[in-house]
Design a protein around this motif. Sequence first.
Motif, PDB file in Angstrom:
ATOM      1  N   GLY A 253       0.777  -1.230   0.000  1.00 41.51           N
ATOM      2  CA  GLY A 253       0.000   0.000   0.000  1.00 41.51           C
ATOM      3  C   GLY A 253       0.805   1.274   0.000  1.00 41.51           C
ATOM      4  N   CYS A 254       2.125   1.193  -0.156  1.00 40.44           N
ATOM      5  CA  CYS A 254       2.954   2.395  -0.248  1.00 40.44           C
ATOM      6  C   CYS A 254       2.509   3.239  -1.439  1.00 40.44           C
ATOM      7  CB  CYS A 254       4.418   1.995  -0.398  1.00 40.44           C
ATOM      8  SG  CYS A 254       5.525   3.343  -0.813  1.00 40.44           S
ATOM      9  N   ASN A 255       2.422   4.541  -1.241  1.00 41.00           N
ATOM     10  CA  ASN A 255       1.926   5.425  -2.285  1.00 41.00           C
ATOM     11  C   ASN A 255       3.023   5.955  -3.199  1.00 41.00           C
ATOM     12  OD1 ASN A 255      -0.153   6.905  -3.630  1.00 41.00           O
ATOM     13  ND2 ASN A 255       0.566   8.751  -2.619  1.00 41.00           N
ATOM     14  N   LEU A 256       4.288   5.600  -2.946  1.00 41.69           N
ATOM     15  CA  LEU A 256       5.356   6.063  -3.821  1.00 41.69           C
ATOM     16  C   LEU A 256       5.175   5.480  -5.222  1.00 41.69           C
ATOM     17  CD1 LEU A 256       8.469   5.664  -1.496  1.00 41.69           C
ATOM     18  CD2 LEU A 256       7.375   7.806  -2.192  1.00 41.69           C
ATOM     19  N   PRO A 257       5.396   6.274  -6.247  1.00 45.14           N
ATOM     20  CA  PRO A 257       5.223   5.755  -7.613  1.00 45.14           C
ATOM     21  C   PRO A 257       6.346   4.798  -8.004  1.00 45.14           C
ATOM     22  CG  PRO A 257       6.073   7.981  -7.689  1.00 45.14           C
ATOM     23  CD  PRO A 257       5.762   7.696  -6.240  1.00 45.14           C
ATOM     24  N   ILE A 258       5.991   3.872  -8.860  1.00 48.77           N
ATOM     25  CA  ILE A 258       6.927   2.915  -9.454  1.00 48.77           C
ATOM     26  C   ILE A 258       6.885   3.108 -10.961  1.00 48.77           C
ATOM     27  CG2 ILE A 258       7.099   0.448 -10.061  1.00 48.77           C
ATOM     28  CD1 ILE A 258       8.328   0.910  -7.431  1.00 48.77           C
ATOM     29  N   VAL A 259       8.012   2.953 -11.640  1.00 46.90           N
ATOM     30  CA  VAL A 259       7.998   2.916 -13.097  1.00 46.90           C
ATOM     31  C   VAL A 259       7.827   1.468 -13.532  1.00 46.90           C
ATOM     32  CG1 VAL A 259       9.338   3.268 -15.203  1.00 46.90           C
ATOM     33  CG2 VAL A 259       9.279   5.042 -13.453  1.00 46.90           C
ATOM     34  N   THR A 260       6.802   1.233 -14.297  1.00 49.99           N
ATOM     35  CA  THR A 260       6.389  -0.118 -14.668  1.00 49.99           C
ATOM     36  C   THR A 260       7.171  -0.642 -15.869  1.00 49.99           C
ATOM     37  OG1 THR A 260       4.668   0.701 -16.173  1.00 49.99           O
ATOM     38  CG2 THR A 260       4.052   0.382 -13.853  1.00 49.99           C
ATOM     39  N   ASN A 261       6.996  -1.915 -16.114  1.00 51.94           N
ATOM     40  CA  ASN A 261       7.440  -2.541 -17.359  1.00 51.94           C
ATOM     41  C   ASN A 261       6.352  -3.527 -17.763  1.00 51.94           C
ATOM     42  OD1 ASN A 261       8.699  -4.858 -18.963  1.00 51.94           O
ATOM     43  ND2 ASN A 261      10.393  -3.409 -18.968  1.00 51.94           N
ATOM     44  N   SER A 262       5.897  -3.434 -18.997  1.00 48.73           N
ATOM     45  CA  SER A 262       4.853  -4.342 -19.512  1.00 48.73           C
ATOM     46  C   SER A 262       3.584  -4.294 -18.661  1.00 48.73           C
ATOM     47  CB  SER A 262       5.384  -5.778 -19.588  1.00 48.73           C
ATOM     48  OG  SER A 262       6.542  -5.843 -20.406  1.00 48.73           O
ATOM     49  N   GLY A 263       3.266  -3.099 -18.167  1.00 43.02           N
ATOM     50  CA  GLY A 263       2.040  -2.914 -17.416  1.00 43.02           C
ATOM     51  C   GLY A 263       2.104  -3.338 -15.964  1.00 43.02           C
ATOM     52  N   SER A 264       3.283  -3.688 -15.473  1.00 46.27           N
ATOM     53  CA  SER A 264       3.415  -4.216 -14.117  1.00 46.27           C
ATOM     54  C   SER A 264       4.480  -3.473 -13.332  1.00 46.27           C
ATOM     55  CB  SER A 264       3.763  -5.707 -14.166  1.00 46.27           C
ATOM     56  OG  SER A 264       4.222  -6.166 -12.914  1.00 46.27           O
ATOM     57  N   GLY A 265       4.122  -3.040 -12.118  1.00 40.98           N
ATOM     58  CA  GLY A 265       5.099  -2.424 -11.242  1.00 40.98           C
ATOM     59  C   GLY A 265       6.118  -3.414 -10.727  1.00 40.98           C
ATOM     60  N   GLN A 267       7.162  -6.048 -12.218  1.00 39.67           N
ATOM     61  CA  GLN A 267       8.105  -6.322 -13.300  1.00 39.67           C
ATOM     62  C   GLN A 267       9.029  -5.131 -13.523  1.00 39.67           C
ATOM     63  OE1 GLN A 267       6.111  -8.326 -16.758  1.00 39.67           O
ATOM     64  NE2 GLN A 267       4.454  -8.615 -15.276  1.00 39.67           N
ATOM     65  N   GLY A 268       8.488  -3.922 -13.363  1.00 38.26           N
ATOM     66  CA  GLY A 268       9.338  -2.736 -13.451  1.00 38.26           C
ATOM     67  C   GLY A 268      10.417  -2.728 -12.386  1.00 38.26           C
ATOM     68  N   ILE A 269      10.066  -3.186 -11.198  1.00 43.31           N
ATOM     69  CA  ILE A 269      11.040  -3.311 -10.104  1.00 43.31           C
ATOM     70  C   ILE A 269      12.099  -4.350 -10.445  1.00 43.31           C
ATOM     71  CG2 ILE A 269      11.306  -4.220  -7.748  1.00 43.31           C
ATOM     72  CD1 ILE A 269       8.524  -2.892  -7.176  1.00 43.31           C
ATOM     73  N   THR A 270      11.662  -5.497 -10.925  1.00 42.79           N
ATOM     74  CA  THR A 270      12.556  -6.638 -11.118  1.00 42.79           C
ATOM     75  C   THR A 270      13.516  -6.433 -12.279  1.00 42.79           C
ATOM     76  OG1 THR A 270      10.765  -8.028 -10.262  1.00 42.79           O
ATOM     77  CG2 THR A 270      12.615  -9.161 -11.284  1.00 42.79           C
ATOM     78  N   VAL A 271      13.106  -5.667 -13.304  1.00 45.03           N
ATOM     79  CA  VAL A 271      14.035  -5.396 -14.405  1.00 45.03           C
ATOM     80  C   VAL A 271      15.044  -4.309 -14.057  1.00 45.03           C
ATOM     81  CG1 VAL A 271      12.423  -6.067 -16.239  1.00 45.03           C
ATOM     82  CG2 VAL A 271      12.534  -3.684 -15.536  1.00 45.03           C
ATOM     83  N   SER A 272      14.741  -3.496 -13.047  1.00 47.60           N
ATOM     84  CA  SER A 272      15.574  -2.323 -12.809  1.00 47.60           C
ATOM     85  C   SER A 272      16.390  -2.383 -11.519  1.00 47.60           C
ATOM     86  CB  SER A 272      14.701  -1.066 -12.787  1.00 47.60           C
ATOM     87  OG  SER A 272      13.745  -1.119 -11.740  1.00 47.60           O
ATOM     88  N   VAL A 273      15.759  -2.669 -10.401  1.00 51.71           N
ATOM     89  CA  VAL A 273      16.441  -2.556  -9.109  1.00 51.71           C
ATOM     90  C   VAL A 273      17.691  -3.441  -9.024  1.00 51.71           C
ATOM     91  CG1 VAL A 273      16.209  -2.916  -6.616  1.00 51.71           C
ATOM     92  CG2 VAL A 273      14.396  -1.742  -7.885  1.00 51.71           C
ATOM     93  N   PRO A 274      17.634  -4.718  -9.427  1.00 47.44           N
ATOM     94  CA  PRO A 274      18.860  -5.526  -9.352  1.00 47.44           C
ATOM     95  C   PRO A 274      19.995  -4.966 -10.211  1.00 47.44           C
ATOM     96  CG  PRO A 274      16.938  -6.924  -9.651  1.00 47.44           C
ATOM     97  CD  PRO A 274      16.482  -5.526  -9.881  1.00 47.44           C
ATOM     98  N   VAL A 275      19.654  -4.419 -11.373  1.00 45.62           N
ATOM     99  CA  VAL A 275      20.676  -3.845 -12.253  1.00 45.62           C
ATOM    100  C   VAL A 275      21.267  -2.585 -11.628  1.00 45.62           C
ATOM    101  CG1 VAL A 275      21.157  -3.014 -14.587  1.00 45.62           C
ATOM    102  CG2 VAL A 275      19.409  -4.770 -14.236  1.00 45.62           C
ATOM    103  N   ILE A 276      20.410  -1.772 -11.023  1.00 50.63           N
ATOM    104  CA  ILE A 276      20.866  -0.542 -10.359  1.00 50.63           C
ATOM    105  C   ILE A 276      21.840  -0.871  -9.228  1.00 50.63           C
ATOM    106  CG2 ILE A 276      20.120   1.433  -8.981  1.00 50.63           C
ATOM    107  CD1 ILE A 276      17.366   1.163 -10.508  1.00 50.63           C
ATOM    108  N   ILE A 277      21.457  -1.824  -8.397  1.00 48.12           N
ATOM    109  CA  ILE A 277      22.298  -2.193  -7.249  1.00 48.12           C
ATOM    110  C   ILE A 277      23.596  -2.830  -7.729  1.00 48.12           C
ATOM    111  CG2 ILE A 277      22.456  -3.628  -5.183  1.00 48.12           C
ATOM    112  CD1 ILE A 277      20.608  -1.166  -4.942  1.00 48.12           C
ATOM    113  N   TYR A 278      23.504  -3.708  -8.716  1.00 52.67           N
ATOM    114  CA  TYR A 278      24.706  -4.375  -9.236  1.00 52.67           C
ATOM    115  C   TYR A 278      25.692  -3.346  -9.789  1.00 52.67           C
ATOM    116  CZ  TYR A 278      27.482  -8.081 -11.401  1.00 52.67           C
ATOM    117  OH  TYR A 278      28.498  -8.943 -11.741  1.00 52.67           O
TER     118      TYR A 278
END
Length: 427
Positions: A253-265, A267-278
């Motif tokens: 329920g966090c209200n912070l926006p997420i940038v999606t991928n393929s209509g999914s937040g 999936q947007g998290i999973t394509v981006s956050v690991p790459v950012i951290i790595y």
Amino acid sequence: MNISESDYKYILSVLKKELVPASGCTEPIAIAYAAATARFYLGEEPEKLTVKCSGNVIKNVKGVTVPNTGGLKGVRAAAIVGTLGGDHEKKLEVISNISDAVIKKIHELVDTDYCSVELLDTEEKLYIIVNAIKGDHICEVSIYGSHTHIVKIVKNGEILFDDESSDLKSESDTYDKNKFCLDNIIDFSDNVNLDDVKEILERQIEFNINSANEGLSNNYGITVGATLKEGATNVFELAKAYAAAASEARMGGCNLPIVTNSGSGNQGITVSVPVIIYAREKNIDKDTFYRALTLSNLMAIRIKIGIGKLSAFCGAVSAACGSAVAITYIEGGRKQQIEYTIKNMLGNVSGVVCDGAKISCALKIASALDAGAIAHKLAMKNQVLEKDTGIIKEDIEETIDGIGRLGSEGMRETDKVILDMMTAGHC
């Protein structure tokens, strides 16, 4: 650069279309968007709502907390918050600014007969129809195929908007897979003018890492992300922890926006956050990082073209495949190693099912990223599953297309069983 100018422009346009901000899980937000639009065109606050949804939408709304509702879940909460406080012009950020008075009223109405919910008898995975009713006046809004794709608006029998060009097709169904071949995806990522993608990538980085930090700082779900971070001993485990934390915050329920991928937040998290951290932990230069993140996003979109927006095939798998490919790219892997990463990944966890959006998505993201790390490490040693090992084919495009068929055709009955188990016959 081998990619044609027309293919370059096409891929860029799809990338910009798919990487959009959303506040909250995209299925309840799509309902809120439809409801806010219906209320706007009705011209007054309705006295009753009816919401009809496809099974996959109900599945993905049932267990997730809708932001700015005071912790409520489900179709009714999403529709009511969109109706009472939503701004339809903000689309997937439709309920980003809801007052305390509106939240109080949502709680007063959610368990009444103010909003009725029905299951649509349709083969389409993403279909929403909202009717806003006041006396003899009624406005109906229909969304089909993707989360903001309004195909019809009807008020008191008069058609105000009718997207005949859509022919009731999912927008992703019209994407050209030939333009999204792996050669084009790699070539685009290698040669894209970073000024063309910098704005959308930086927004994705900022928004999605903010949600990861929020998830790590507060008690969402069962604290998968924070628990994994405590025991992290390498960059892969750290990347997994941040991604899981971002998902928990979003599903909680966090209200912070997420940038999606393929209509999914998620999936947007999973394509981006690991790459950012790595990239951060390895001190990767920005040019390589942006190109790897571009590749990750495009790889996930390519796989999802065949599967569709919603399916019983867990989207964390396709998104984690994108991340794994990006890490292979960062580590100097070229087309062969990228192909190997994809095959090793899709030959491993392509059977993970989606049983709706909910707090435990963080666990599936973590598991998918584990598989991605394994796929990457094997690929960098030039180890790959041989052709005809299960569903793996020699040709990479055939392999990806086969996953699309598995997700879109093979899991139809699985979808029905999951929905029945989750709802016990009730919406």
